[in-house]
Design a protein around this motif. Structure first.
Motif, PDB file in Angstrom:
ATOM      1  N   MET A   1       0.852  -1.188   0.000  1.00 22.78           N
ATOM      2  CA  MET A   1       0.000   0.000   0.000  1.00 22.78           C
ATOM      3  C   MET A   1       0.888   1.239   0.000  1.00 22.78           C
ATOM      4  O   MET A   1       1.746   1.391   0.854  1.00 22.78           O
ATOM      5  CB  MET A   1      -0.865  -0.002   1.269  1.00 22.78           C
ATOM      6  CG  MET A   1      -1.767   1.233   1.400  1.00 22.78           C
ATOM      7  SD  MET A   1      -2.631   1.255   2.992  1.00 22.78           S
ATOM      8  CE  MET A   1      -3.549  -0.277   2.895  1.00 22.78           C
ATOM      9  N   PRO A   2       0.719   2.127  -0.958  1.00 21.82           N
ATOM     10  CA  PRO A   2       1.560   3.322  -0.989  1.00 21.82           C
ATOM     11  C   PRO A   2       1.231   4.249   0.170  1.00 21.82           C
ATOM     12  O   PRO A   2       0.111   4.277   0.661  1.00 21.82           O
ATOM     13  CB  PRO A   2       1.208   3.968  -2.331  1.00 21.82           C
ATOM     14  CG  PRO A   2      -0.168   3.480  -2.624  1.00 21.82           C
ATOM     15  CD  PRO A   2      -0.254   2.101  -2.051  1.00 21.82           C
ATOM     16  N   VAL A   3       2.211   4.998   0.602  1.00 21.30           N
ATOM     17  CA  VAL A   3       1.996   5.959   1.668  1.00 21.30           C
ATOM     18  C   VAL A   3       1.987   7.355   1.072  1.00 21.30           C
ATOM     19  O   VAL A   3       2.813   7.695   0.246  1.00 21.30           O
ATOM     20  CB  VAL A   3       3.092   5.847   2.749  1.00 21.30           C
ATOM     21  CG1 VAL A   3       4.466   6.033   2.156  1.00 21.30           C
ATOM     22  CG2 VAL A   3       2.861   6.858   3.864  1.00 21.30           C
ATOM     23  N   GLN A   4       1.019   8.157   1.478  1.00 21.28           N
ATOM     24  CA  GLN A   4       0.922   9.534   1.008  1.00 21.28           C
ATOM     25  C   GLN A   4       1.421  10.453   2.116  1.00 21.28           C
ATOM     26  O   GLN A   4       0.927  10.420   3.235  1.00 21.28           O
ATOM     27  CB  GLN A   4      -0.541   9.879   0.673  1.00 21.28           C
ATOM     28  CG  GLN A   4      -1.125   9.006  -0.410  1.00 21.28           C
ATOM     29  CD  GLN A   4      -0.429   9.189  -1.746  1.00 21.28           C
ATOM     30  OE1 GLN A   4      -0.031  10.300  -2.105  1.00 21.28           O
ATOM     31  NE2 GLN A   4      -0.277   8.108  -2.479  1.00 21.28           N
ATOM     32  N   ARG A   5       2.411  11.266   1.815  1.00 17.78           N
ATOM     33  CA  ARG A   5       2.965  12.175   2.803  1.00 17.78           C
ATOM     34  C   ARG A   5       2.733  13.610   2.366  1.00 17.78           C
ATOM     35  O   ARG A   5       2.638  13.905   1.177  1.00 17.78           O
ATOM     36  CB  ARG A   5       4.470  11.962   2.985  1.00 17.78           C
ATOM     37  CG  ARG A   5       4.879  10.545   3.256  1.00 17.78           C
ATOM     38  CD  ARG A   5       4.175   9.941   4.446  1.00 17.78           C
ATOM     39  NE  ARG A   5       4.365  10.725   5.653  1.00 17.78           N
ATOM     40  CZ  ARG A   5       3.824  10.419   6.833  1.00 17.78           C
ATOM     41  NH1 ARG A   5       3.026   9.380   6.934  1.00 17.78           N
ATOM     42  NH2 ARG A   5       4.038  11.162   7.882  1.00 17.78           N
ATOM     43  N   GLN A   6       2.702  14.493   3.346  1.00 15.06           N
ATOM     44  CA  GLN A   6       2.644  15.910   3.033  1.00 15.06           C
ATOM     45  C   GLN A   6       4.023  16.383   2.615  1.00 15.06           C
ATOM     46  O   GLN A   6       5.032  15.864   3.098  1.00 15.06           O
ATOM     47  CB  GLN A   6       2.193  16.704   4.269  1.00 15.06           C
ATOM     48  CG  GLN A   6       0.793  16.346   4.734  1.00 15.06           C
ATOM     49  CD  GLN A   6       0.398  17.127   5.965  1.00 15.06           C
ATOM     50  OE1 GLN A   6       1.104  18.024   6.387  1.00 15.06           O
ATOM     51  NE2 GLN A   6      -0.739  16.776   6.530  1.00 15.06           N
ATOM     52  N   PRO A   7       4.095  17.366   1.724  1.00 16.77           N
ATOM     53  CA  PRO A   7       5.400  17.878   1.330  1.00 16.77           C
ATOM     54  C   PRO A   7       6.150  18.428   2.521  1.00 16.77           C
ATOM     55  O   PRO A   7       5.566  19.048   3.400  1.00 16.77           O
ATOM     56  CB  PRO A   7       5.050  18.995   0.333  1.00 16.77           C
ATOM     57  CG  PRO A   7       3.675  18.678  -0.137  1.00 16.77           C
ATOM     58  CD  PRO A   7       2.992  18.013   1.021  1.00 16.77           C
ATOM     59  N   ALA A 130       0.778  22.106  15.872  1.00 21.81           N
ATOM     60  CA  ALA A 130       1.160  21.330  14.688  1.00 21.81           C
ATOM     61  C   ALA A 130       0.141  20.251  14.379  1.00 21.81           C
ATOM     62  O   ALA A 130      -0.107  19.909  13.218  1.00 21.81           O
ATOM     63  CB  ALA A 130       2.539  20.713  14.883  1.00 21.81           C
ATOM     64  N   GLY A 131      -0.456  19.697  15.434  1.00 20.82           N
ATOM     65  CA  GLY A 131      -1.476  18.671  15.243  1.00 20.82           C
ATOM     66  C   GLY A 131      -0.966  17.508  14.417  1.00 20.82           C
ATOM     67  O   GLY A 131       0.040  16.894  14.759  1.00 20.82           O
ATOM     68  N   GLU A 132      -1.635  17.240  13.297  1.00 19.06           N
ATOM     69  CA  GLU A 132      -1.309  16.078  12.485  1.00 19.06           C
ATOM     70  C   GLU A 132      -0.384  16.402  11.314  1.00 19.06           C
ATOM     71  O   GLU A 132      -0.268  15.615  10.378  1.00 19.06           O
ATOM     72  CB  GLU A 132      -2.591  15.417  11.997  1.00 19.06           C
ATOM     73  CG  GLU A 132      -3.450  14.885  13.140  1.00 19.06           C
ATOM     74  CD  GLU A 132      -4.610  14.054  12.682  1.00 19.06           C
ATOM     75  OE1 GLU A 132      -4.867  14.000  11.455  1.00 19.06           O
ATOM     76  OE2 GLU A 132      -5.277  13.437  13.539  1.00 19.06           O
ATOM     77  N   ASP A 133       0.274  17.547  11.371  1.00 18.25           N
ATOM     78  CA  ASP A 133       1.299  17.870  10.381  1.00 18.25           C
ATOM     79  C   ASP A 133       2.593  17.200  10.824  1.00 18.25           C
ATOM     80  O   ASP A 133       3.234  17.654  11.775  1.00 18.25           O
ATOM     81  CB  ASP A 133       1.489  19.387  10.312  1.00 18.25           C
ATOM     82  CG  ASP A 133       2.555  19.808   9.301  1.00 18.25           C
ATOM     83  OD1 ASP A 133       3.433  18.981   8.973  1.00 18.25           O
ATOM     84  OD2 ASP A 133       2.526  20.969   8.855  1.00 18.25           O
ATOM     85  N   PRO A 134       2.993  16.089  10.177  1.00 20.95           N
ATOM     86  CA  PRO A 134       4.139  15.319  10.681  1.00 20.95           C
ATOM     87  C   PRO A 134       5.461  16.077  10.631  1.00 20.95           C
ATOM     88  O   PRO A 134       6.335  15.857  11.464  1.00 20.95           O
ATOM     89  CB  PRO A 134       4.168  14.081   9.786  1.00 20.95           C
ATOM     90  CG  PRO A 134       3.451  14.483   8.544  1.00 20.95           C
ATOM     91  CD  PRO A 134       2.410  15.473   8.971  1.00 20.95           C
ATOM     92  N   ARG A 172       9.572   6.736  12.681  1.00 18.22           N
ATOM     93  CA  ARG A 172       8.749   7.635  13.482  1.00 18.22           C
ATOM     94  C   ARG A 172       7.867   8.491  12.580  1.00 18.22           C
ATOM     95  O   ARG A 172       6.672   8.639  12.816  1.00 18.22           O
ATOM     96  CB  ARG A 172       9.658   8.532  14.334  1.00 18.22           C
ATOM     97  CG  ARG A 172       8.920   9.582  15.139  1.00 18.22           C
ATOM     98  CD  ARG A 172       9.868  10.479  15.908  1.00 18.22           C
ATOM     99  NE  ARG A 172      10.708  11.291  15.056  1.00 18.22           N
ATOM    100  CZ  ARG A 172      11.411  12.333  15.496  1.00 18.22           C
ATOM    101  NH1 ARG A 172      11.386  12.661  16.774  1.00 18.22           N
ATOM    102  NH2 ARG A 172      12.159  13.028  14.668  1.00 18.22           N
ATOM    103  N   PHE A 173       8.458   9.034  11.514  1.00 25.84           N
ATOM    104  CA  PHE A 173       7.710   9.893  10.609  1.00 25.84           C
ATOM    105  C   PHE A 173       6.616   9.104   9.900  1.00 25.84           C
ATOM    106  O   PHE A 173       5.508   9.606   9.695  1.00 25.84           O
ATOM    107  CB  PHE A 173       8.675  10.508   9.586  1.00 25.84           C
ATOM    108  CG  PHE A 173       8.127  11.709   8.881  1.00 25.84           C
ATOM    109  CD1 PHE A 173       7.471  11.583   7.669  1.00 25.84           C
ATOM    110  CD2 PHE A 173       8.270  12.965   9.425  1.00 25.84           C
ATOM    111  CE1 PHE A 173       6.963  12.690   7.013  1.00 25.84           C
ATOM    112  CE2 PHE A 173       7.761  14.083   8.782  1.00 25.84           C
ATOM    113  CZ  PHE A 173       7.109  13.938   7.568  1.00 25.84           C
ATOM    114  N   LEU A 174       6.918   7.858   9.555  1.00 23.27           N
ATOM    115  CA  LEU A 174       5.943   7.010   8.879  1.00 23.27           C
ATOM    116  C   LEU A 174       4.744   6.715   9.780  1.00 23.27           C
ATOM    117  O   LEU A 174       3.624   6.515   9.299  1.00 23.27           O
ATOM    118  CB  LEU A 174       6.613   5.700   8.455  1.00 23.27           C
ATOM    119  CG  LEU A 174       5.850   4.781   7.515  1.00 23.27           C
ATOM    120  CD1 LEU A 174       5.580   5.463   6.189  1.00 23.27           C
ATOM    121  CD2 LEU A 174       6.650   3.494   7.302  1.00 23.27           C
ATOM    122  N   SER A 175       4.962   6.705  11.092  1.00 25.22           N
ATOM    123  CA  SER A 175       3.894   6.353  12.032  1.00 25.22           C
ATOM    124  C   SER A 175       2.934   7.505  12.315  1.00 25.22           C
ATOM    125  O   SER A 175       1.850   7.286  12.879  1.00 25.22           O
ATOM    126  CB  SER A 175       4.493   5.869  13.355  1.00 25.22           C
ATOM    127  OG  SER A 175       4.994   6.951  14.123  1.00 25.22           O
TER     128      SER A 175
END
Length: 234
Positions: A1-7, A130-134, A172-175
């Protein structure tokens, strides 16, 4: 499953000559924040054009990333971003825990100046905002941990941790935020501050050990969700 990340927040290097350190730092950040995904191919020529430089500093920067286990070079295949190594994650956690337990115990034993405690409270507020902004959240997370080291006058030790924890940081960032809720991490940070304020080294050690084990609790789930990104080489 691909992961979508914010820029993420790559440095703007347009029109500027870039040193090896600049190039290394920017690419490293893009790997850790998953802008450059495991398995992605990188080109010396394309990077040289991007950074407005020759291939020599690009090659040197990539060699540093090879040494850090973030990049690998394969004959006939080229230069690739490595998968996240669970063995490297466990090693990083071992090193980081040993250092941070010592830092937090000393901070709790000796106490921290009022300005440092105020800074830590401010970082907690930044994490809530920051909330959910990784990207923003992890930047504040690193600032939180470094503030404790700075507070007991061993801030230069962060450079040791920074090198060791690259694979740990990718996991950590992936989680974040879907597997590890940010509210859990903020609550753990508040307990760490509370233990230091209470001048309780035992509670501080317990709090930091619990905090650093959080990512490891979800490695199996992350490995199942992203099998192409993580290798179980333990």
């Amino acid at each position: 499953m691909p992961v979508q990340r914010q820029p993420g927040r790559s440095s703007d290097v347009a029109g500027m000559p870039s040193s090896v350190n600049d190039i290394h730092g920017i690419i490293r950040n893009e790997i850790i924040t998953l802008q450059l995904m495991p398995g992605a191919k990188v080109s010396e020529n394309e990077l040289a054009r991007r950074f407005h430089t020759s291939r020599t500093p690009v090659r040197e920067a990539l060699l540093r990333l090879v040494d850090e286990g973030l990049v690998e070079v394969w004959p006939q295949r080229g230069t690739l971003i490595t998968p996240i190594s669970l063995r490297a994650v466990w090693r990083a956690r071992f090193v980081r825990e040993a250092i941070e337990v010592a830092v937090f115990r000393k901070a709790a034993s000796d106490g921290l100046p009022a300005d440092v405690l105020a800074k830590l409270d401010g970082i907690i507020r930044e994490q809530r905002e920051a909330g959910e902004d990784p990207v923003r959240f992890t930047e504040a997370d690193d600032a939180f941990h470094q503030a404790f080291a700075d507070g007991i006058a061993v801030g230069d030790i962060w450079a040791v941790l920074e090198r060791e924890k690259a694979q740990f940081d990718r996991l950590r960032f992936l989680s974040l935020p879907n597997v590890t809720p940010v509210t859990v991490l903020i609550d753990q940070h508040e307990r760490m501050i509370a233990a230091v304020r209470a001048r309780d080294p035992e509670a501080a050690e317990k709090a930091v050990r619990n905090h650093l084990s959080e990512v490891l609790k979800v490695t199996e789930q992350l490995s199942a969700r992203y099998p192409g990104l993580i290798i179980n080489d333990i």
